[in-house]
Design a protein around this motif. Structure first.
Motif, PDB file in Angstrom:
ATOM      1  N   SER A   1       0.882  -1.169   0.000  1.00 19.75           N
ATOM      2  CA  SER A   1       0.000   0.000   0.000  1.00 19.75           C
ATOM      3  C   SER A   1       0.920   1.220   0.000  1.00 19.75           C
ATOM      4  N   ALA A   2       0.355   2.371  -0.214  1.00 19.27           N
ATOM      5  CA  ALA A   2       1.166   3.593  -0.275  1.00 19.27           C
ATOM      6  C   ALA A   2       1.936   3.816   1.024  1.00 19.27           C
ATOM      7  N   GLU A   3       1.365   3.401   2.153  1.00 24.14           N
ATOM      8  CA  GLU A   3       1.983   3.646   3.452  1.00 24.14           C
ATOM      9  C   GLU A   3       2.784   2.467   3.987  1.00 24.14           C
ATOM     10  N   LEU A   4       2.491   1.241   3.507  1.00 16.42           N
ATOM     11  CA  LEU A   4       3.062   0.057   4.132  1.00 16.42           C
ATOM     12  C   LEU A   4       3.363  -1.028   3.103  1.00 16.42           C
ATOM     13  N   VAL A   5       4.560  -1.582   3.199  1.00 16.56           N
ATOM     14  CA  VAL A   5       4.934  -2.785   2.464  1.00 16.56           C
ATOM     15  C   VAL A   5       5.142  -3.854   3.525  1.00 16.56           C
ATOM     16  N   GLU A   6       4.333  -4.912   3.462  1.00 13.98           N
ATOM     17  CA  GLU A   6       4.419  -5.970   4.465  1.00 13.98           C
ATOM     18  C   GLU A   6       4.747  -7.284   3.782  1.00 13.98           C
ATOM     19  N   ILE A   7       5.725  -7.986   4.349  1.00 10.87           N
ATOM     20  CA  ILE A   7       6.085  -9.311   3.869  1.00 10.87           C
ATOM     21  C   ILE A   7       6.018 -10.254   5.057  1.00 10.87           C
ATOM     22  N   ARG A   8       5.209 -11.309   4.909  1.00 13.73           N
ATOM     23  CA  ARG A   8       5.069 -12.302   5.967  1.00 13.73           C
ATOM     24  C   ARG A   8       6.043 -13.453   5.694  1.00 13.73           C
ATOM     25  N   LEU A   9       6.732 -13.861   6.753  1.00  9.96           N
ATOM     26  CA  LEU A   9       7.822 -14.818   6.629  1.00  9.96           C
ATOM     27  C   LEU A   9       7.696 -15.967   7.615  1.00  9.96           C
ATOM     28  N   ILE A  10       8.355 -17.055   7.257  1.00  6.13           N
ATOM     29  CA  ILE A  10       8.558 -18.171   8.175  1.00  6.13           C
ATOM     30  C   ILE A  10      10.064 -18.315   8.332  1.00  6.13           C
ATOM     31  N   ALA A  11      10.518 -18.370   9.561  1.00  4.75           N
ATOM     32  CA  ALA A  11      11.947 -18.529   9.838  1.00  4.75           C
ATOM     33  C   ALA A  11      12.265 -20.011   9.969  1.00  4.75           C
ATOM     34  N   THR A  12      13.348 -20.423   9.336  1.00  9.05           N
ATOM     35  CA  THR A  12      13.806 -21.805   9.462  1.00  9.05           C
ATOM     36  C   THR A  12      15.140 -21.884  10.194  1.00  9.05           C
ATOM     37  N   ARG A  13      15.635 -20.709  10.615  1.00  8.42           N
ATOM     38  CA  ARG A  13      16.868 -20.624  11.392  1.00  8.42           C
ATOM     39  C   ARG A  13      16.701 -19.544  12.448  1.00  8.42           C
ATOM     40  N   LEU A  14      17.566 -19.602  13.416  1.00  9.74           N
ATOM     41  CA  LEU A  14      17.637 -18.578  14.450  1.00  9.74           C
ATOM     42  C   LEU A  14      19.079 -18.116  14.547  1.00  9.74           C
ATOM     43  N   PRO A  15      19.355 -16.978  15.062  1.00 13.25           N
ATOM     44  CA  PRO A  15      18.485 -15.963  15.655  1.00 13.25           C
ATOM     45  C   PRO A  15      17.806 -15.100  14.579  1.00 13.25           C
ATOM     46  N   LEU A  16      16.682 -14.529  14.960  1.00 14.72           N
ATOM     47  CA  LEU A  16      15.885 -13.730  14.031  1.00 14.72           C
ATOM     48  C   LEU A  16      16.499 -12.385  13.648  1.00 14.72           C
ATOM     49  N   PRO A  17      17.057 -11.595  14.575  1.00 17.68           N
ATOM     50  CA  PRO A  17      17.513 -10.254  14.188  1.00 17.68           C
ATOM     51  C   PRO A  17      18.455 -10.208  12.976  1.00 17.68           C
ATOM     52  N   PRO A  18      19.474 -11.083  12.886  1.00 19.47           N
ATOM     53  CA  PRO A  18      20.332 -11.015  11.691  1.00 19.47           C
ATOM     54  C   PRO A  18      19.592 -11.396  10.404  1.00 19.47           C
ATOM     55  N   LEU A  19      18.671 -12.349  10.511  1.00 17.88           N
ATOM     56  CA  LEU A  19      17.891 -12.734   9.336  1.00 17.88           C
ATOM     57  C   LEU A  19      17.033 -11.579   8.844  1.00 17.88           C
ATOM     58  N   LEU A  20      16.392 -10.896   9.772  1.00 14.61           N
ATOM     59  CA  LEU A  20      15.526  -9.780   9.396  1.00 14.61           C
ATOM     60  C   LEU A  20      16.332  -8.598   8.873  1.00 14.61           C
ATOM     61  N   ALA A  21      17.528  -8.420   9.403  1.00 12.74           N
ATOM     62  CA  ALA A  21      18.405  -7.354   8.891  1.00 12.74           C
ATOM     63  C   ALA A  21      18.807  -7.661   7.449  1.00 12.74           C
ATOM     64  N   ARG A  22      19.138  -8.913   7.165  1.00 10.81           N
ATOM     65  CA  ARG A  22      19.488  -9.303   5.793  1.00 10.81           C
ATOM     66  C   ARG A  22      18.295  -9.137   4.867  1.00 10.81           C
ATOM     67  N   ALA A  23      17.110  -9.480   5.346  1.00 11.60           N
ATOM     68  CA  ALA A  23      15.912  -9.328   4.519  1.00 11.60           C
ATOM     69  C   ALA A  23      15.659  -7.851   4.211  1.00 11.60           C
ATOM     70  N   THR A  24      15.821  -7.006   5.198  1.00 13.82           N
ATOM     71  CA  THR A  24      15.644  -5.563   4.987  1.00 13.82           C
ATOM     72  C   THR A  24      16.641  -5.054   3.954  1.00 13.82           C
ATOM     73  N   GLU A  25      17.892  -5.473   4.087  1.00  8.44           N
ATOM     74  CA  GLU A  25      18.933  -5.058   3.141  1.00  8.44           C
ATOM     75  C   GLU A  25      18.639  -5.541   1.722  1.00  8.44           C
ATOM     76  N   ALA A  26      18.015  -6.690   1.595  1.00 10.35           N
ATOM     77  CA  ALA A  26      17.706  -7.245   0.278  1.00 10.35           C
ATOM     78  C   ALA A  26      16.471  -6.606  -0.349  1.00 10.35           C
ATOM     79  N   VAL A  27      15.505  -6.247   0.498  1.00  8.18           N
ATOM     80  CA  VAL A  27      14.210  -5.777   0.000  1.00  8.18           C
ATOM     81  C   VAL A  27      14.177  -4.274  -0.226  1.00  8.18           C
ATOM     82  N   ARG A  28      14.704  -3.500   0.682  1.00 13.02           N
ATOM     83  CA  ARG A  28      14.582  -2.035   0.612  1.00 13.02           C
ATOM     84  C   ARG A  28      15.043  -1.469  -0.736  1.00 13.02           C
TER      85      ARG A  28
END
Length: 111
Positions: A46-73
């Motif tokens: 949407s104009a205000e929000l881009v949402e991507i729903r994910l399933i994690a298959t590894r931990l920890p989450l913060p580095p995975l989400l940081a990589r996803a942000t770097e790939a998507v933005r």
């Protein structure tokens, strides 16, 4: 670029990150023949929000989400969603994440 094209690129970028996969609806066996891009259901724009729903298959989450942000933005640059808030939502954690990426056949959560 259309919303469907952008969504496809965003979901593709997430799929390329080991430890994450798109959270897609569970399809009944009778509907798997339908020619839908099930992965596309993992993203909403949407104009205000881009949402991507994910399933994690590894931990920890913060580095995975940081990589996803770097790939998507960067994929949003130059689109009408460039200034939208990016929200990555982990809807589930696969049981394999708790066993170092290996499924545990003795427990249903790992299957």
């Amino acid at each position: 670029m259309s919303a469907d094209e952008v969504t496809e690129k965003l979901v593709g970028a997430v799929k390329a990150i080991p430890g994450l996969r798109p959270a897609t609806p569970i399809a009944e066996e009778a509907t798997t023949w339908l020619p839908w891009d099930w992965d596309g259901f993992a993203g909403e724009l949407s104009a205000e929000l881009v949402e991507i729903r994910l399933i994690a298959t590894r931990l920890p989450l913060p580095p995975l989400l940081a990589r996803a942000t770097e790939a998507v933005r960067p994929l949003l640059a130059g689109t009408e969603w460039e200034k939208a808030t990016l929200r990555l939502v982990v809807t589930d954690i696969d049981g394999a994440a708790f066993s170092g990426g290996q499924s545990d056949p003795g427990h249903t959560i790992g299957q």
